[in-house]
Design an enzyme around this catalytic site. Structure first.
Site, PDB file in Angstrom:
ATOM      1  N   CYS A 180     -36.970 -37.368 -10.377  1.00  0.00           N
ATOM      2  CA  CYS A 180     -35.835 -38.291 -10.570  1.00  0.00           C
ATOM      3  C   CYS A 180     -34.499 -37.677 -10.159  1.00  0.00           C
ATOM      4  CB  CYS A 180     -35.776 -38.760 -12.019  1.00  0.00           C
ATOM      5  SG  CYS A 180     -37.246 -39.676 -12.503  1.00  0.00           S
ATOM      6  N   HIS A 185     -28.602 -41.767 -12.578  1.00  0.00           N
ATOM      7  CA  HIS A 185     -30.024 -42.101 -12.457  1.00  0.00           C
ATOM      8  C   HIS A 185     -30.342 -43.121 -13.549  1.00  0.00           C
ATOM      9  CE1 HIS A 185     -34.281 -42.020 -12.391  1.00  0.00           C
ATOM     10  NE2 HIS A 185     -34.391 -41.313 -13.502  1.00  0.00           N
ATOM     11  N   ASN A 235     -36.887 -47.724 -13.747  1.00  0.00           N
ATOM     12  CA  ASN A 235     -36.667 -46.358 -13.262  1.00  0.00           C
ATOM     13  C   ASN A 235     -37.372 -46.200 -11.910  1.00  0.00           C
ATOM     14  OD1 ASN A 235     -36.698 -43.608 -12.774  1.00  0.00           O
ATOM     15  ND2 ASN A 235     -37.187 -43.031 -14.873  1.00  0.00           N
TER      16      ASN A 235
END
Ligand code: UT7
Length: 325
Positions: free
Chosen positions: A115, A252, A282
């Site tokens: 990520c 993020h 996500n």
């Protein structure tokens, strides 16, 4: 003193057509729309079609970024693609994008920091530009996380989605001051002791298979807010700016509660936080460039604005990039 700065000359993004709502997931696992919204802020996610690969999403986002920068692939020196879900174990997905763009010069490679991948890729590109080794770099974050989800594990499968985003970084002259346009500072961290809190239980060298994502969510959450607030503070300190100087944060997108918690810890107005997690879930390395592109297209970022990009992911890895638009 004249210095080279990396300026974002254009950005683009791409989401697969298929949208899966929380309600639809109620038919897949023992979950509820209410639980997912309350714990994460996620309402839906995009899922790649069968046969639609990470490189396909990346290519579309890249074409849009090139068009936005009014550039062609001929003008690129380098492609850096952040992904944890490559088309193949090798060669890199970046080289597939390079070929699809018709580019036979320069170099292309992948970066793997899950990520945090896009921030790692940006920092790498910025170093190539500042050292004079490249003038125009295509930086991509692209993922098909739906392919590594265990669709029987409700604690993970509701959290992720697919997508891609890209930016063109270009060399510009700066004065070496924090009033320059472009990337002012980048800060990367990792701590491998936390490998087993967020990982994939397979790989070529261990199981000879791809494996599925596993996460101890509550523990990741605990580290996320602290690490993200720390690395943003470190970035501001490095260039002599304060939280009040920040115009917009593009984090993020893992969980709305993480975004709110980090903003609160830093004393940054929640209005300044770009939020797309409700629509995209996500998307790992793709989430920052997807959110950035949306904010730019909505006119939320103006020339001269102080922008912070920050992320945390498996490894653990985390990092931030502070730039002036
Ligand atoms: O992008 C990389 C970084 N990743 C992250 O930042 C993720 C960080 N973690 C999180 O976002 C959150 O921890 C989660 C969203 C993963 C989980 O939220 P939580 O508030 O920490 O929930 P929990 O794991 O403590 O679980 C609470 C309860 C459990 O039930 P019991 O044990 O209390 O009876 C879970 O079994 O919620 C249950 N649960 C669910 N219930 C309905 C877990 N997943 C689900 C689900 N639907 N999908």
């Amino acid at each position: 003193m004249s210095v080279i700065r990396s300026v974002i000359a254009g950005c683009g993004s791409y989401l697969p057509e298929k949208v899966v709502t929380n309600k639809q997931l109620e038919d897949v696992v023992d979950t509820s729309d209410e639980w997912i919204i309350e714990r994460t802020g996620i309402r839906q996610r995009h899922i790649a079609a069968e046969g639609e690969l990470t490189s396909d999403l990346a290519l579309e986002a890249s074409k849009r970024a090139l068009a936005d920068a009014d550039m062609t692939a001929d003008e690129l020196d380098l492609i850096i693609l952040a992904t944890a879900t490559p088309d193949q174990t090798f060669p890199s997905t970046a080289t597939r994008v390079q070929a699809a763009l018709g580019m036979t010069h320069g170099a292309a490679f992948d970066v793997q920091a899950v990520c945090s991948g896009f921030v790692y890729a940006l920092a790498t590109a910025d170093n190539f530009i500042r050292s004079g080794q490249a003038r125009n770099v295509l930086v991509i974050g692209a993922e098909t996380f739906s392919r590594i989800l265990d669709w029987e594990d409700r604690t993970t499968c509701v959290l992720f989605g697919d997508g891609a985003g890209a930016v063109i970084l270009s060399a510009h002259e700066g004065e070496g001051k924090n009033t320059d346009r472009g990337i002012l500072t980048t800060h990367l961290h990792s701590d491998g002791r936390y490998n087993d809190l967020l990982y994939v239980d397979g790989g070529p060298s261990s199981t000879k298979s791809t494996g599925y994502l596993r996460m101890k969510g509550r523990e990741v959450f605990r580290h996320a807010v602290k690490n993200l607030a720390d690395v943003v503070g470190e970035s501001l300190h490095a260039v002599g700016l304060a939280a009040d100087d920040v115009d917009i944060v593009v984090p993020h997108q893992a969980n709305k509660r993480i975004l709110d918690g980090t903003a609160k810890k830093l004393g940054i107005d929640p209005e300044k936080i770009v939020m797309t997690v409700h629509k995209h879930a996500n998307t790992s390395a793709a989430s920052i460039p997807l959110a950035l592109d949306e904010a730019v297209k909505q006119g939320r970022i103006s020339t001269g604005d102080v922008v912070i990009l920050e992320a945390m992911g498996g490894g653990f890895t985390w990092g931030a990039c502070l730039l002036r638009w």
